[in-house]
Design a protein around this motif. Structure first.
Motif: not given
Length: 236
Positions: A4-6, A11-14, A46-52
């Motif tokens: 899984p990507r970092a 995402l799981a936490w949110l 982190v920025r990638e997670a925000i974009r997703v």
């Protein structure tokens, strides 16, 4: 199986934070640096997670500095669903015929369910707004894009009368996802004024049946209306 990507940790936490009520819609997420340290990942991850999350309709990001900057939790599920559907329609993984069938299932069942809902100020407001949209669509020379935007909103409003937010969200997504197909169909029609008049007659018949709580009649009128329009693509 690939690792899984970092960013999936965020995402799981949110998801957990939203489900347990620790974070609510309208609140800001912690800053990039804080999240990177908390999950021991890079700020790029982190920025990638925000974009997703932004693409999923779960956050809205504001760049810059100060109190207004950062990612705020929102909830726009139909936006994310619509984009996903549009992309898969474009790849032809989701056939238009199946999309039409899904609309038929959702809208006809919503018409049957709306018959059972009690009268309320909200119901009256929705019916008045639906009627106003139809009046707007009668305007001579109305651009086709405005006609179809109002058409889409009309159908979403009637679906909302069933009182099921999931069905309403799915309906909004389906309508948004098929905009390209609808525009292509209309652009190939030489007799659009005649077609728009027929559509309006059908719309008013549907609205009258819904207003009078004739669920079966409304469902049948919707079935005819939807299949008639999509059948136009075979006769351009």
């Amino acid at each position: 199986m690939p690792a899984p990507r970092a960013y999936t940790a965020i995402l799981a936490w949110l998801e957990d934070q939203l489900r347990t009520g620790v974070i609510s819609v309208g609140e800001k997420l912690p800053g990039e640096r804080h999240l990177a340290e908390q999950f021991e990942i890079s700020r790029a991850s982190v920025r990638e997670a925000i974009r997703v999350l932004d693409a999923m309709g779960l956050v809205r990001s504001t760049t810059g500095s100060g109190l207004s900057a950062g990612a705020v939790v929102i909830s726009e599920p139909s936006t994310a669903l619509a984009w996903a559907l549009r992309m898969h329609i474009a790849t032809q993984a989701l056939p238009i015929g199946d999309i039409v069938q899904a609309r038929l299932l959702l809208e006809t069942q919503a018409a049957l369910e709306s018959e059972k809902r009690p009268d309320s100020p909200d119901r009256r407001r929705i019916l008045e707004e639906a009627a106003r949209l139809l009046d707007e669509m009668d305007a001579p020379g109305l651009p086709t894009d405005r006609f179809h935007a109002s058409d889409a909103q009309f159908h979403i409003l009637l679906t909302s009368l069933a009182g099921n937010v999931v069905v309403e969200t799915m309906m909004a997504s389906l309508r948004e996802a098929t905009i390209g197909y609808v525009q292509e169909t209309v652009s190939g029609l030489e007799r659009w004024p005649e077609v728009s008049c027929t559509l309006q007659e059908q719309h008013r018949g549907v609205l009258q049946a819904v207003r009078e709580r004739r669920g079966e009649d409304a469902a049948e009128a919707l079935r005819h209306h939807i299949t008639w329009f999509y059948g136009l693509s075979d006769h351009r």
